[in-house]
Write an enzyme that holds these catalytic residues in place. Sequence first.
Site, short mmCIF file in Angstrom:
data_model
loop_
_atom_site.label_atom_id
_atom_site.label_comp_id
_atom_site.label_asym_id
_atom_site.label_seq_id
_atom_site.Cartn_x
_atom_site.Cartn_y
_atom_site.Cartn_z
N HIS A 1 -32.72 88.78 65.25
CA HIS A 1 -34.12 88.53 64.80
C HIS A 1 -34.44 89.66 63.68
O HIS A 1 -33.87 90.68 63.67
CB HIS A 1 -34.98 88.46 65.92
CG HIS A 1 -35.35 89.92 66.80
ND1 HIS A 1 -34.90 90.23 67.96
CD2 HIS A 1 -35.97 90.83 66.42
CE1 HIS A 1 -35.25 91.22 68.34
NE2 HIS A 1 -35.96 91.71 67.49
N GLU B 1 -39.61 87.71 64.99
CA GLU B 1 -40.16 88.60 65.89
C GLU B 1 -41.82 88.87 65.42
O GLU B 1 -41.53 89.66 64.51
CB GLU B 1 -39.77 89.77 66.83
CG GLU B 1 -40.53 90.27 67.54
CD GLU B 1 -39.63 91.75 68.20
OE1 GLU B 1 -40.37 92.42 68.95
OE2 GLU B 1 -38.74 91.83 67.79
N HIS C 1 -38.53 90.24 52.04
CA HIS C 1 -39.04 89.20 52.20
C HIS C 1 -38.05 88.31 53.41
O HIS C 1 -36.97 88.86 53.68
CB HIS C 1 -38.84 88.02 51.10
CG HIS C 1 -37.64 87.84 50.33
ND1 HIS C 1 -37.27 88.31 49.36
CD2 HIS C 1 -36.72 86.82 50.75
CE1 HIS C 1 -36.17 88.18 49.01
NE2 HIS C 1 -35.74 87.12 49.65
N GLU D 1 -39.34 83.35 51.06
CA GLU D 1 -38.69 82.63 50.11
C GLU D 1 -38.49 81.40 50.79
O GLU D 1 -38.13 81.21 51.82
CB GLU D 1 -37.43 83.24 49.69
CG GLU D 1 -36.55 82.83 48.46
CD GLU D 1 -35.44 83.56 47.96
OE1 GLU D 1 -35.02 83.30 46.99
OE2 GLU D 1 -34.97 84.36 49.09
#
Length: 323
Positions: A171, A237, A264, A310
């Site tokens: 994550h 998260e 990003h 993105e």
Amino acid sequence: MAPNHSQWKLNHTMLRIKDPKKSLEYYKLLGLSQVNKLEFPDNKFDLYFLAYDGPESASSGAHWTDREGVIELTHNYGSENDPNFTINNGNKDPGKGFGHICISVDNLQAACKRIEDAGYKFQKKLTDGRMKSIAFALDPDGYWVEIIGQKNVDETKDVKETETSAYRMNHTMIRVKDHEKSLKFYQDVMGMTLMRTSEQKEAGFTLFFLGYPGDYPMDKESPNGVNPLAGKEGLLELTWNYGTEKEEGQVYHNGNDEPQGFGHICVSVDDLQEACKFMEEKNVNWKKRLTDGRMKNVAFVLDPDNYWIEVIQNEKIKKSSDW
């Protein structure tokens, strides 16, 4: 018409780096392989795409856009020789926002020992503090890399070996001001599913784990208290610290204003044109529409905290670019 979110993937997380040689060496130690490199000599930067690509990995041999849990490292030429160049790791003011990336491993103790033996520092070792089942290793730029186990720590305490091909890029954590706004955005606009919530009331925060479940079992049993999502790649998260929603203005730093670091997250979609049309109908805030600028194959949306997302085409589903 809503797009087919079941085919969307949380493809990658972009981090700016100072020295690609040092960063690639570090992430290679963590078992990641370079699955693509894009060079932009005219603009003086290179992009390195890293993923788990071993025989036991979640997306072995797949096109880089058809994966989850990819790490994109952005190197601006010359930064490695600039003594004044530093990276904002997202965990201290005035640049606090992005928190960490996280890998899940087959054997927590052995994996941490291997990283420590290679000479790398830790923000938190397994033995530090109350939580004995997570560690935070520091990469060469000071980014935090959380390490969690796919098995209970008691089961692995006497095992000395660790096999990186079993690892997952689990994550990416970002802090959010208003959890209700952020959850609505990531579910309604980005089509993610809330897969797990972890309330830490005494500590004053709650964690929300979102992702695209795909064929990952949502009702997966959690053996001996192990995180049931530890085997998944490409989760987001969201960390909500109680009370921030009452603060005025922007609370967190998006990593793209100075001081820079995290850039990003990226979602790959089944149909880029349709996805952007859907987002337009949802009245999203655009950083870059598909039609803006020279790059006609990427768009950037802003989330409620102004983090950049993105949006790219999954090239396995629909061929559009040679990258």
